[in-house]
Write a protein that holds these residues in place. Sequence first.
Motif, short mmCIF file in Angstrom:
data_model
loop_
_atom_site.label_atom_id
_atom_site.label_comp_id
_atom_site.label_asym_id
_atom_site.label_seq_id
_atom_site.Cartn_x
_atom_site.Cartn_y
_atom_site.Cartn_z
N ALA A 28 0.80 -1.22 0.00
CA ALA A 28 0.00 0.00 0.00
C ALA A 28 0.84 1.27 0.00
N THR A 29 2.16 1.14 0.08
CA THR A 29 3.05 2.30 0.16
C THR A 29 3.60 2.66 -1.21
N VAL A 30 3.57 3.94 -1.55
CA VAL A 30 4.10 4.42 -2.82
C VAL A 30 5.43 5.11 -2.57
N GLU A 31 6.49 4.57 -3.14
CA GLU A 31 7.81 5.20 -3.07
C GLU A 31 8.30 5.50 -4.49
N GLY A 32 9.48 6.09 -4.58
CA GLY A 32 9.95 6.57 -5.87
C GLY A 32 10.12 5.51 -6.93
N PHE A 82 0.46 -7.22 -7.65
CA PHE A 82 -0.77 -7.24 -8.43
C PHE A 82 -1.07 -8.60 -9.04
N ALA A 83 -0.05 -9.40 -9.32
CA ALA A 83 -0.33 -10.66 -10.02
C ALA A 83 0.69 -11.74 -9.69
N PRO A 84 0.84 -12.12 -8.41
CA PRO A 84 1.74 -13.23 -8.11
C PRO A 84 1.15 -14.56 -8.59
N LEU A 85 2.03 -15.49 -8.88
CA LEU A 85 1.61 -16.85 -9.23
C LEU A 85 1.47 -17.62 -7.92
N SER A 86 0.26 -17.97 -7.58
CA SER A 86 -0.01 -18.61 -6.29
C SER A 86 0.38 -20.09 -6.31
N LEU A 87 1.17 -20.49 -5.33
CA LEU A 87 1.49 -21.90 -5.12
C LEU A 87 0.72 -22.46 -3.93
N TYR A 88 0.34 -21.56 -3.02
CA TYR A 88 -0.40 -21.98 -1.83
C TYR A 88 -1.10 -20.75 -1.27
N ASP A 89 -2.42 -20.78 -1.21
CA ASP A 89 -3.17 -19.63 -0.71
C ASP A 89 -4.57 -20.05 -0.29
N LYS A 140 -5.60 -5.84 -3.52
CA LYS A 140 -6.48 -4.75 -3.07
C LYS A 140 -5.68 -3.69 -2.31
N ALA A 141 -4.73 -4.14 -1.49
CA ALA A 141 -3.88 -3.19 -0.76
C ALA A 141 -3.05 -2.37 -1.72
N ALA A 142 -2.50 -3.02 -2.75
CA ALA A 142 -1.67 -2.32 -3.74
C ALA A 142 -2.48 -1.31 -4.53
N GLU A 143 -3.77 -1.56 -4.68
CA GLU A 143 -4.65 -0.66 -5.43
C GLU A 143 -5.21 0.47 -4.57
N SER A 144 -4.91 0.46 -3.29
CA SER A 144 -5.52 1.42 -2.37
C SER A 144 -4.83 2.77 -2.32
N SER A 145 -3.68 2.91 -2.96
CA SER A 145 -2.92 4.15 -2.87
C SER A 145 -3.69 5.30 -3.53
N THR A 146 -3.57 6.48 -2.94
CA THR A 146 -4.31 7.65 -3.40
C THR A 146 -3.45 8.52 -4.31
N LYS A 147 -4.09 9.48 -4.97
CA LYS A 147 -3.37 10.45 -5.79
C LYS A 147 -2.36 11.22 -4.94
N GLU A 148 -2.73 11.50 -3.70
CA GLU A 148 -1.81 12.21 -2.80
C GLU A 148 -0.57 11.38 -2.52
#
Length: 256
Positions: free
Chosen positions: A94-98, A108-115, A125-133
Amino acid sequence: MNMNGPVKISRNERLQTCQEIAARLHEVYKAKILAIGVYGSVSRGTDGPFSDIEMFCVLDESNEDVEFSYEWSAGPWKAEVNVCSADVLLNIAATVEGDWPLTHGPFFAPLSLYDPKGFFPKLKKAAESSTKEDFTHAINEVLVGEMYEFIGKLRNANLNGSHTYLPYLTMQLAQYGAMLIGLHNQKLYSTGAMVLPESLELPNRPAGYDHVARRVMSGDLAEPSKLVIACEDFWNGLEAWTAEHQYVIHSKRIPF
């Protein structure tokens, strides 16, 4: 011919190795494991004969945060396993860095071996939660922390005659320029090898960026005067781009 280091391995062999690593993780961490996944070129199906293996091992919540990596070479191949507790990995996602345009693709798209509990959709969903700010803040940090610093170093190198430093600085300006363009467009790059060409396909690029990026891509870095002119033109374009989009390079003399 004998070859040291990475050797040609098929995708099927690489996937089998991923399964072997996952099995060993289950032996070591047992019931603590929440999810195991593969990221990078292997997850995208773009791995080449010499590609390495990159994996997540996500641990269930505990009293203390866990974040470390195993990274090793087995001789013909290399692997890295990031072992993280779930809350740590969700926070990173969820963190946006440089370097977000290059580093956040795995979330966004890991290949799941166990989940079994559906952690990886939560990670996306967490990765998509970042705001414009969040993106604006990361852009401002790159503008000051990298771009302003590199153009100062380039001017010093040109003034002092340290011309052997100029190709490196030109490459850094191109790389971080691409990060700014990716952040501005909230666009991920597919791989490090494609950062510059993919950045040239995105809109709203600062004036002068294309010339610097194409010089780096072609390896045309031998003439100091041309490098300085190209980088200075890019810097001027970057200042105009910053003002146009209301980003911040300059602040009060002392802002605290």
